[in-house]
Enzyme design. Sequence first.
Site, PDB file in Angstrom:
ATOM      1  CB  THR A  27      -3.851  -1.347   7.599  1.00  0.00           C
ATOM      2  OG1 THR A  27      -3.965  -1.389   9.022  1.00  0.00           O
ATOM      3  CG2 THR A  27      -2.397  -1.627   7.251  1.00  0.00           C
ATOM      4  CE  LYS A  30      -2.017  -3.443   3.145  1.00  0.00           C
ATOM      5  NZ  LYS A  30      -2.577  -3.864   1.823  1.00  0.00           N
TER       6      LYS A  30
END
Length: 300
Positions: A83, A112
């Site tokens: 992301t 992430k």
Amino acid sequence: IEEAPNYRFEKISICDFELLKECFNRYNVNAVINLAAETHVDRSIIGPATFVETNINGALNLLELAREKHQSGIPFRFHHVSTDEVFGSLDDNGIFTESSPHCPNSPYSASKAGSDHLVRAYRKTYGLDTVISYSCNNFGPFQFPEKLVPLVIRNALARELIPVYGDGSNIRQWLYVEDHCSALDLVFNQGKAGKSYAISSRTEFKNIDLVKNICRIIDELKGGGPREKLIKLVPDRPGHDYRYALDPSSIENELGWKPRFDFKETLRKTVIWYLDNSDWLENCINGEYRNYYEQIYSNR
Ligand code: TYD
């Protein structure tokens, strides 16, 4: 989902190493596109541990199984889907590229970023064939209504207050989900091993403008507006990143990707999809996810 002859659906948590292993062996898996994750920033603020468990340990499980195949001589591609949030926040100028430093600000983006680093380490340490893609915000059908676009559509339809964090000036880029899919297809099939690709439409909006836009589309389709009156500025998300923006030049130049869909048209199409599927939408909120949903929105 219609089952093609070369398609099988197995519902397995990426946190369950034994079941994953059994599945990898049963189907002789030789590639992974990892889109499995806990994704919602607000939930990561309430409970970070699940994010570490799924996004880091779950990704590690997949990487370990990939390593096992790779080290037994089976060519194995590992595509990790990440992301724009791992790069942190921008001011009104500037743009992130694949080589921008990771600088995550929420438990979600930190988890992430952690898995991105593991993927990088498996490339460097074990020579695994890896690619990473970073995407901006997606919108489209079947998005869980904790995310801004379906949440606004749902609340506008139910004539409930539409919570906009802070003063609504935060900026995000918005990509139609099918454009993201075409980019993933290219990165997976043609991306260079060890490389990362930023995927973005370059279409950015302040949250408040996007929210008003959705309200106007619904007014036009259903009458009875203006639904903008439902907008309520609520206390800001802690650590709320001001702006994300990705430069997709390398996927455009190297792999020939371009978003095909027009933002205005697909936003309208998306609103119509939720109007046509209001049962699905309500079931998300009142069905099996009720507790999940209420945890976030009970205090509004
Ligand atoms: P979101 O869909 O949660 O994606 P992300 O935080 O990963 O970008 O939120 C998009 C933007 O909308 C973000 O700046 C937070 C804001 N937002 C609101 O103002 N109100 C809401 O109810 C939600 C869910 C998000």
